[in-house]
Motif scaffolding. Structure first.
Motif, PDB file in Angstrom:
ATOM      1  N   ASN A   1      -3.490   9.478  33.815  1.00 44.75           N
ATOM      2  CA  ASN A   1      -1.954   9.613  32.886  1.00 44.75           C
ATOM      3  C   ASN A   1      -2.054   9.666  31.608  1.00 44.75           C
ATOM      4  OD1 ASN A   1      -0.317   8.867  35.361  1.00 44.75           O
ATOM      5  ND2 ASN A   1      -0.904   7.042  35.418  1.00 44.75           N
ATOM      6  N   ASP A   2      -3.324   9.199  31.034  1.00 40.68           N
ATOM      7  CA  ASP A   2      -3.556   9.598  29.428  1.00 40.68           C
ATOM      8  C   ASP A   2      -3.743  11.085  28.746  1.00 40.68           C
ATOM      9  OD1 ASP A   2      -3.310   6.677  29.269  1.00 40.68           O
ATOM     10  OD2 ASP A   2      -5.917   7.167  28.659  1.00 40.68           O
ATOM     11  N   HIS A   3      -4.376  11.975  30.145  1.00 41.42           N
ATOM     12  CA  HIS A   3      -4.431  13.121  29.745  1.00 41.42           C
ATOM     13  C   HIS A   3      -2.578  13.791  30.327  1.00 41.42           C
ATOM     14  CE1 HIS A   3      -5.749  17.097  30.165  1.00 41.42           C
ATOM     15  NE2 HIS A   3      -5.524  17.098  31.436  1.00 41.42           N
ATOM     16  N   VAL A   4      -1.624  13.036  31.149  1.00 42.41           N
ATOM     17  CA  VAL A   4      -0.483  13.848  31.559  1.00 42.41           C
ATOM     18  C   VAL A   4       0.289  13.396  30.343  1.00 42.41           C
ATOM     19  CG1 VAL A   4       1.689  13.502  33.013  1.00 42.41           C
ATOM     20  CG2 VAL A   4      -1.052  13.841  33.682  1.00 42.41           C
ATOM     21  N   LEU A   5       0.101  12.878  29.807  1.00 42.20           N
ATOM     22  CA  LEU A   5       1.549  12.159  28.475  1.00 42.20           C
ATOM     23  C   LEU A   5       0.850  12.868  27.447  1.00 42.20           C
ATOM     24  CD1 LEU A   5       2.601  10.226  26.534  1.00 42.20           C
ATOM     25  CD2 LEU A   5       0.645   8.852  26.219  1.00 42.20           C
TER      26      LEU A   5
ATOM     27  N   LEU B   1      -0.661  16.156  27.069  1.00 38.72           N
ATOM     28  CA  LEU B   1       0.139  17.555  27.745  1.00 38.72           C
ATOM     29  C   LEU B   1       1.976  17.808  27.303  1.00 38.72           C
ATOM     30  CD1 LEU B   1      -2.606  18.202  31.188  1.00 38.72           C
ATOM     31  CD2 LEU B   1      -2.178  18.849  28.640  1.00 38.72           C
ATOM     32  N   ASP B   2       2.164  15.927  28.161  1.00 37.67           N
ATOM     33  CA  ASP B   2       3.565  16.177  28.062  1.00 37.67           C
ATOM     34  C   ASP B   2       4.191  15.816  26.620  1.00 37.67           C
ATOM     35  OD1 ASP B   2       3.875  16.343  30.464  1.00 37.67           O
ATOM     36  OD2 ASP B   2       4.713  13.979  30.162  1.00 37.67           O
ATOM     37  N   VAL B   3       3.902  15.161  25.496  1.00 37.21           N
ATOM     38  CA  VAL B   3       3.213  15.248  24.244  1.00 37.21           C
ATOM     39  C   VAL B   3       3.236  16.214  22.976  1.00 37.21           C
ATOM     40  CG1 VAL B   3       2.734  13.536  22.130  1.00 37.21           C
ATOM     41  CG2 VAL B   3       3.141  13.172  24.199  1.00 37.21           C
ATOM     42  N   ASP B   4       2.370  17.135  24.055  1.00 37.67           N
ATOM     43  CA  ASP B   4       2.253  18.336  22.977  1.00 37.67           C
ATOM     44  C   ASP B   4       3.607  19.426  23.411  1.00 37.67           C
ATOM     45  OD1 ASP B   4      -0.133  17.270  21.988  1.00 37.67           O
ATOM     46  OD2 ASP B   4      -1.421  17.885  23.192  1.00 37.67           O
ATOM     47  N   ARG B   5       3.930  19.304  24.201  1.00 37.92           N
ATOM     48  CA  ARG B   5       5.304  19.945  24.936  1.00 37.92           C
ATOM     49  C   ARG B   5       6.380  19.323  24.268  1.00 37.92           C
ATOM     50  NH1 ARG B   5       2.661  20.677  29.753  1.00 37.92           N
ATOM     51  NH2 ARG B   5       3.748  18.893  30.715  1.00 37.92           N
ATOM     52  N   SER B   6       6.724  18.535  23.696  1.00 35.00           N
ATOM     53  CA  SER B   6       7.845  17.682  22.890  1.00 35.00           C
ATOM     54  C   SER B   6       7.817  18.245  21.140  1.00 35.00           C
ATOM     55  CB  SER B   6       7.943  15.979  23.049  1.00 35.00           C
ATOM     56  OG  SER B   6       7.584  15.770  24.264  1.00 35.00           O
ATOM     57  N   PHE B   7       9.460  18.304  20.930  1.00 37.10           N
ATOM     58  CA  PHE B   7       9.411  18.795  19.794  1.00 37.10           C
ATOM     59  C   PHE B   7       9.853  19.714  18.882  1.00 37.10           C
ATOM     60  CE2 PHE B   7       8.559  13.847  19.770  1.00 37.10           C
ATOM     61  CZ  PHE B   7       9.987  13.147  19.520  1.00 37.10           C
ATOM     62  N   ASN B   8       9.383  20.995  20.000  1.00 39.12           N
ATOM     63  CA  ASN B   8       8.932  22.111  19.612  1.00 39.12           C
ATOM     64  C   ASN B   8      10.220  22.928  18.355  1.00 39.12           C
ATOM     65  OD1 ASN B   8       6.375  22.581  20.760  1.00 39.12           O
ATOM     66  ND2 ASN B   8       7.936  23.261  22.920  1.00 39.12           N
ATOM     67  N   MET B   9      11.078  22.506  18.608  1.00 37.19           N
ATOM     68  CA  MET B   9      12.145  22.676  17.891  1.00 37.19           C
ATOM     69  C   MET B   9      12.427  22.505  16.423  1.00 37.19           C
ATOM     70  SD  MET B   9      13.091  20.241  19.281  1.00 37.19           S
ATOM     71  CE  MET B   9      14.151  18.900  19.721  1.00 37.19           C
ATOM     72  N   VAL B  10      11.372  21.317  16.284  1.00 31.87           N
ATOM     73  CA  VAL B  10      11.113  20.761  14.643  1.00 31.87           C
ATOM     74  C   VAL B  10      10.076  21.061  13.889  1.00 31.87           C
ATOM     75  CG1 VAL B  10      10.775  18.440  13.606  1.00 31.87           C
ATOM     76  CG2 VAL B  10      11.830  18.322  16.068  1.00 31.87           C
ATOM     77  N   GLU B  11      10.269  21.545  12.957  1.00 25.45           N
ATOM     78  CA  GLU B  11       9.330  21.888  11.971  1.00 25.45           C
ATOM     79  C   GLU B  11       8.609  20.984  11.218  1.00 25.45           C
ATOM     80  OE1 GLU B  11       9.395  25.646  11.027  1.00 25.45           O
ATOM     81  OE2 GLU B  11      10.833  25.619  11.738  1.00 25.45           O
ATOM     82  N   GLU B  12       7.084  21.809  11.004  1.00 22.00           N
ATOM     83  CA  GLU B  12       5.893  20.528  10.751  1.00 22.00           C
ATOM     84  C   GLU B  12       6.277  20.020   9.490  1.00 22.00           C
ATOM     85  OE1 GLU B  12       3.371  19.741  11.748  1.00 22.00           O
ATOM     86  OE2 GLU B  12       3.695  21.015  13.618  1.00 22.00           O
ATOM     87  N   PRO B  13       6.629  18.945   8.921  1.00 27.75           N
ATOM     88  CA  PRO B  13       4.833  17.749   9.251  1.00 27.75           C
ATOM     89  C   PRO B  13       5.969  17.236  10.146  1.00 27.75           C
ATOM     90  CG  PRO B  13       5.512  17.625   7.065  1.00 27.75           C
ATOM     91  CD  PRO B  13       6.121  18.748   7.245  1.00 27.75           C
ATOM     92  N   LYS B  14       7.083  17.189  10.286  1.00 29.31           N
ATOM     93  CA  LYS B  14       7.731  16.145  10.621  1.00 29.31           C
ATOM     94  C   LYS B  14       7.404  16.241  12.625  1.00 29.31           C
ATOM     95  CE  LYS B  14      10.996  13.233  11.468  1.00 29.31           C
ATOM     96  NZ  LYS B  14      11.302  11.413  11.110  1.00 29.31           N
TER      97      LYS B  14
END
Length: 82
Positions: A20-24, A26-39
């Motif tokens: 589950n930690d691994h899935v979390l 992976l899921d978090v890494d796919r989140s907020f793609n429309m937001v610019e760094e560093p936000k």
């Protein structure tokens, strides 16, 4: 319950939590793609912290899709203005 059964249950539980930690992650890494760094990095860190804390506090495991619900709340910026 025998010692062998107890050890088996403990091993399964540890594997499930690791999975589950691994899935979390992976899921978090796919989140907020429309937001610019560093936000984007800040939001991803908050997302991981919120979900990990919730799961630990209530003794539940992460399930896929939980990150979507929390991500929406983070984007709503529910913190009151100072």
């Amino acid at each position: 319950m025998t010692k062998t059964q107890a050890v088996t249950i403990e091993c399964i539980d540890k594997w499930y939590r690791f999975s589950n930690d691994h899935v979390l992650t992976l899921d978090v890494d796919r989140s907020f793609n429309m937001v610019e760094e560093p936000k984007k990095t800040e939001l991803r860190n908050q997302l991981t912290t919120i979900i990990s804390t919730y799961c630990a506090k209530y003794g539940v495991s992460y399930w896929q899709g939980m990150h979507d619900m929390v991500a929406v709340m983070l984007l709503m910026d529910p913190q009151p203005p100072m």
